[in-house]
Design a protein around this motif. Structure first.
Motif, PDB file in Angstrom:
ATOM      1  N   THR A  52     -25.289  -7.229 -52.342  1.00 39.82           N
ATOM      2  CA  THR A  52     -24.078  -6.581 -51.846  1.00 39.82           C
ATOM      3  C   THR A  52     -24.291  -6.134 -50.401  1.00 39.82           C
ATOM      4  OG1 THR A  52     -23.531  -5.802 -54.059  1.00 39.82           O
ATOM      5  CG2 THR A  52     -22.462  -4.692 -52.208  1.00 39.82           C
ATOM      6  N   TRP A  53     -23.322  -6.470 -49.568  1.00 42.03           N
ATOM      7  CA  TRP A  53     -23.388  -6.093 -48.161  1.00 42.03           C
ATOM      8  C   TRP A  53     -22.288  -5.082 -47.879  1.00 42.03           C
ATOM      9  CZ3 TRP A  53     -27.347  -7.841 -45.172  1.00 42.03           C
ATOM     10  CH2 TRP A  53     -28.094  -8.930 -45.671  1.00 42.03           C
ATOM     11  N   ILE A  54     -22.625  -4.055 -47.131  1.00 41.89           N
ATOM     12  CA  ILE A  54     -21.675  -3.003 -46.782  1.00 41.89           C
ATOM     13  C   ILE A  54     -21.113  -3.290 -45.395  1.00 41.89           C
ATOM     14  CG2 ILE A  54     -21.371  -0.535 -46.362  1.00 41.89           C
ATOM     15  CD1 ILE A  54     -23.626  -0.011 -48.299  1.00 41.89           C
ATOM     16  N   ASP A  55     -19.795  -3.275 -45.300  1.00 45.47           N
ATOM     17  CA  ASP A  55     -19.130  -3.499 -44.024  1.00 45.47           C
ATOM     18  C   ASP A  55     -19.140  -2.198 -43.226  1.00 45.47           C
ATOM     19  OD1 ASP A  55     -17.690  -4.438 -41.923  1.00 45.47           O
ATOM     20  OD2 ASP A  55     -15.751  -4.502 -42.980  1.00 45.47           O
ATOM     21  N   LEU A  56     -20.030  -2.111 -42.260  1.00 43.39           N
ATOM     22  CA  LEU A  56     -20.154  -0.882 -41.481  1.00 43.39           C
ATOM     23  C   LEU A  56     -18.988  -0.680 -40.526  1.00 43.39           C
ATOM     24  CD1 LEU A  56     -23.969  -0.979 -40.623  1.00 43.39           C
ATOM     25  CD2 LEU A  56     -22.819   0.232 -42.483  1.00 43.39           C
ATOM     26  N   ASP A  57     -18.245  -1.743 -40.218  1.00 43.01           N
ATOM     27  CA  ASP A  57     -17.105  -1.611 -39.315  1.00 43.01           C
ATOM     28  C   ASP A  57     -15.864  -1.071 -40.029  1.00 43.01           C
ATOM     29  OD1 ASP A  57     -18.623  -2.622 -37.241  1.00 43.01           O
ATOM     30  OD2 ASP A  57     -18.086  -4.705 -37.706  1.00 43.01           O
ATOM     31  N   GLY A  58     -15.814  -1.181 -41.358  1.00 38.41           N
ATOM     32  CA  GLY A  58     -14.665  -0.705 -42.114  1.00 38.41           C
ATOM     33  C   GLY A  58     -14.805   0.766 -42.455  1.00 38.41           C
ATOM     34  N   PRO A  59     -13.947   1.280 -43.336  1.00 40.97           N
ATOM     35  CA  PRO A  59     -14.030   2.692 -43.730  1.00 40.97           C
ATOM     36  C   PRO A  59     -15.298   2.963 -44.527  1.00 40.97           C
ATOM     37  CG  PRO A  59     -12.419   1.528 -45.079  1.00 40.97           C
ATOM     38  CD  PRO A  59     -12.826   0.581 -43.993  1.00 40.97           C
ATOM     39  N   VAL A 107     -38.133   5.457 -69.789  1.00 41.75           N
ATOM     40  CA  VAL A 107     -37.512   4.160 -70.061  1.00 41.75           C
ATOM     41  C   VAL A 107     -36.080   4.127 -69.535  1.00 41.75           C
ATOM     42  CG1 VAL A 107     -36.720   2.621 -71.895  1.00 41.75           C
ATOM     43  CG2 VAL A 107     -38.983   3.663 -72.033  1.00 41.75           C
ATOM     44  N   ALA A 108     -35.340   5.225 -69.741  1.00 39.83           N
ATOM     45  CA  ALA A 108     -33.961   5.284 -69.259  1.00 39.83           C
ATOM     46  C   ALA A 108     -33.905   5.238 -67.732  1.00 39.83           C
ATOM     47  CB  ALA A 108     -33.271   6.547 -69.782  1.00 39.83           C
ATOM     48  N   ALA A 109     -34.837   5.957 -67.061  1.00 44.94           N
ATOM     49  CA  ALA A 109     -34.848   5.961 -65.600  1.00 44.94           C
ATOM     50  C   ALA A 109     -35.189   4.586 -65.043  1.00 44.94           C
ATOM     51  CB  ALA A 109     -35.844   7.012 -65.098  1.00 44.94           C
ATOM     52  N   VAL A 110     -36.191   3.924 -65.619  1.00 42.84           N
ATOM     53  CA  VAL A 110     -36.563   2.585 -65.150  1.00 42.84           C
ATOM     54  C   VAL A 110     -35.431   1.600 -65.384  1.00 42.84           C
ATOM     55  CG1 VAL A 110     -38.151   0.660 -65.549  1.00 42.84           C
ATOM     56  CG2 VAL A 110     -39.032   2.996 -65.439  1.00 42.84           C
ATOM     57  N   SER A 111     -34.780   1.694 -66.535  1.00 42.52           N
ATOM     58  CA  SER A 111     -33.650   0.795 -66.825  1.00 42.52           C
ATOM     59  C   SER A 111     -32.509   1.019 -65.855  1.00 42.52           C
ATOM     60  CB  SER A 111     -33.167   1.016 -68.260  1.00 42.52           C
ATOM     61  OG  SER A 111     -34.205   0.788 -69.187  1.00 42.52           O
ATOM     62  N   LEU A 112     -32.213   2.291 -65.545  1.00 37.61           N
ATOM     63  CA  LEU A 112     -31.124   2.593 -64.619  1.00 37.61           C
ATOM     64  C   LEU A 112     -31.422   2.083 -63.219  1.00 37.61           C
ATOM     65  CD1 LEU A 112     -28.414   4.005 -64.123  1.00 37.61           C
ATOM     66  CD2 LEU A 112     -29.680   6.119 -63.706  1.00 37.61           C
ATOM     67  N   VAL A 113     -32.653   2.293 -62.755  1.00 36.63           N
ATOM     68  CA  VAL A 113     -33.021   1.806 -61.425  1.00 36.63           C
ATOM     69  C   VAL A 113     -32.962   0.285 -61.374  1.00 36.63           C
ATOM     70  CG1 VAL A 113     -34.934   1.634 -59.786  1.00 36.63           C
ATOM     71  CG2 VAL A 113     -34.412   3.829 -60.867  1.00 36.63           C
ATOM     72  N   TRP A 114     -33.441  -0.365 -62.429  1.00 38.33           N
ATOM     73  CA  TRP A 114     -33.416  -1.830 -62.446  1.00 38.33           C
ATOM     74  C   TRP A 114     -31.978  -2.357 -62.441  1.00 38.33           C
ATOM     75  CZ3 TRP A 114     -31.604  -5.446 -66.044  1.00 38.33           C
ATOM     76  CH2 TRP A 114     -31.983  -6.764 -65.779  1.00 38.33           C
ATOM     77  N   VAL A 115     -31.086  -1.731 -63.200  1.00 38.13           N
ATOM     78  CA  VAL A 115     -29.692  -2.181 -63.248  1.00 38.13           C
ATOM     79  C   VAL A 115     -29.016  -1.994 -61.889  1.00 38.13           C
ATOM     80  CG1 VAL A 115     -27.428  -1.648 -64.222  1.00 38.13           C
ATOM     81  CG2 VAL A 115     -29.405  -1.851 -65.720  1.00 38.13           C
ATOM     82  N   VAL A 116     -29.259  -0.855 -61.239  1.00 35.95           N
ATOM     83  CA  VAL A 116     -28.633  -0.592 -59.943  1.00 35.95           C
ATOM     84  C   VAL A 116     -29.156  -1.566 -58.888  1.00 35.95           C
ATOM     85  CG1 VAL A 116     -28.419   1.095 -58.083  1.00 35.95           C
ATOM     86  CG2 VAL A 116     -28.130   1.820 -60.454  1.00 35.95           C
ATOM     87  N   VAL A 117     -30.474  -1.776 -58.859  1.00 32.02           N
ATOM     88  CA  VAL A 117     -31.054  -2.691 -57.874  1.00 32.02           C
ATOM     89  C   VAL A 117     -30.564  -4.110 -58.112  1.00 32.02           C
ATOM     90  CG1 VAL A 117     -33.210  -3.734 -57.074  1.00 32.02           C
ATOM     91  CG2 VAL A 117     -33.075  -1.270 -57.458  1.00 32.02           C
ATOM     92  N   ASP A 118     -30.493  -4.530 -59.362  1.00 35.74           N
ATOM     93  CA  ASP A 118     -30.028  -5.879 -59.665  1.00 35.74           C
ATOM     94  C   ASP A 118     -28.550  -6.062 -59.345  1.00 35.74           C
ATOM     95  OD1 ASP A 118     -30.629  -8.547 -61.034  1.00 35.74           O
ATOM     96  OD2 ASP A 118     -28.929  -7.821 -62.239  1.00 35.74           O
ATOM     97  N   ALA A 119     -27.759  -5.005 -59.530  1.00 31.63           N
ATOM     98  CA  ALA A 119     -26.319  -5.123 -59.284  1.00 31.63           C
ATOM     99  C   ALA A 119     -25.991  -5.159 -57.803  1.00 31.63           C
ATOM    100  CB  ALA A 119     -25.588  -3.972 -59.969  1.00 31.63           C
ATOM    101  N   PHE A 120     -26.746  -4.426 -56.975  1.00 31.72           N
ATOM    102  CA  PHE A 120     -26.431  -4.328 -55.549  1.00 31.72           C
ATOM    103  C   PHE A 120     -27.419  -5.080 -54.669  1.00 31.72           C
ATOM    104  CE2 PHE A 120     -24.528  -0.608 -57.540  1.00 31.72           C
ATOM    105  CZ  PHE A 120     -23.248  -0.626 -57.000  1.00 31.72           C
ATOM    106  N   ARG A 121     -28.153  -6.000 -55.250  1.00 34.29           N
ATOM    107  CA  ARG A 121     -29.154  -6.724 -54.456  1.00 34.29           C
ATOM    108  C   ARG A 121     -28.499  -7.596 -53.398  1.00 34.29           C
ATOM    109  NH1 ARG A 121     -33.335  -9.842 -58.007  1.00 34.29           N
ATOM    110  NH2 ARG A 121     -33.802  -7.663 -58.495  1.00 34.29           N
TER     111      ARG A 121
END
Length: 200
Positions: A127-134, A111-125
């Motif tokens: 989010t875009w990473i700037d590959l040109d920056g640092p 349950v903890a693993a599924v909750s953690l994966v769901w929170v991370v996926v929902d938080a960074f869904r």
């Protein structure tokens, strides 16, 4: 001609190494939580944390990788081993390490693993990473977030580690004093019995 696009079905060497190290780290983590020998669990924890450091290196997060090595491998695990030695924990198999609640513990872990994966996926869904920056794991970006947003938790962790070390020392001194007092009591009783026999 431009080189062919890199796809999911044609992994690179770094991705293959990442997968293999991840599987080895996962296996070491399973052994850590399933072994009944505390010292073996601490040593397998070293392998697990070292595997995570290698994963960070493969993700080009070199600063986080060396922090993983210096803080967790160099401090937390060493502190854990010192705690085991100071409290005179059993070296061999310990029956107390198996509580018999493995199904409940497994359910809680899933349950903890599924909750953690769901929170991370929902938080960074979105989010875009700037590959040109640092790079996100570089020293510049990590230091910016660490010393501006996470200073208080970082210092609280250091105080917690210091408190754990002091507690281990206090427990070892109390047990040593109890053992000495018991030995002195036994020796005094033996002397009294000997003197009583001599008077008779």
């Amino acid at each position: 001609m431009s080189p062919a696009a890199h796809g999911f079905l044609s992994p690179s060497g770094v991705e293959i190494a990442f997968l293999l190290v991840g599987l080895a780290t996962f296996g070491a983590a399973l052994v850590t939580v399933t072994t009944k020998q505390l010292v073996h669990a601490a040593l397998w924890l070293v392998v697990t944390l070292g595997g995570l450091a290698v994963e960070y290196l493969l993700l080009t997060a070199e600063f986080i990788a060396w922090v993983q090595v210096l803080i967790y491998l160099g401090s937390v695990v060493v502190l854990l081993l010192f705690g085991l030695m100071l409290t005179k924990a059993p070296i061999g198999r310990s029956p107390d390490a198996d509580s018999g609640n493995r199904p409940v513990a497994l359910a809680v872990a899933v349950v903890a693993a599924v909750s953690l994966v769901w929170v991370v996926v929902d938080a960074f869904r979105t989010t875009w990473i700037d590959l040109d920056g640092p790079a996100q794991g570089s020293t510049e970006v990590t230091g910016h977030f660490l010393f501006r947003n996470w200073v208080l938790p970082f210092e609280a962790l250091s105080v917690l580690l210091l408190a754990a070390l002091v507690g281990a020392i206090v427990l070892s001194r109390k047990r040593g004093a109890t053992a000495k007092s018991g030995a002195s009591t036994n020796s005094t009783a033996a002397r009294n019995s000997r003197s009583g026999k001599e008077q008779r």
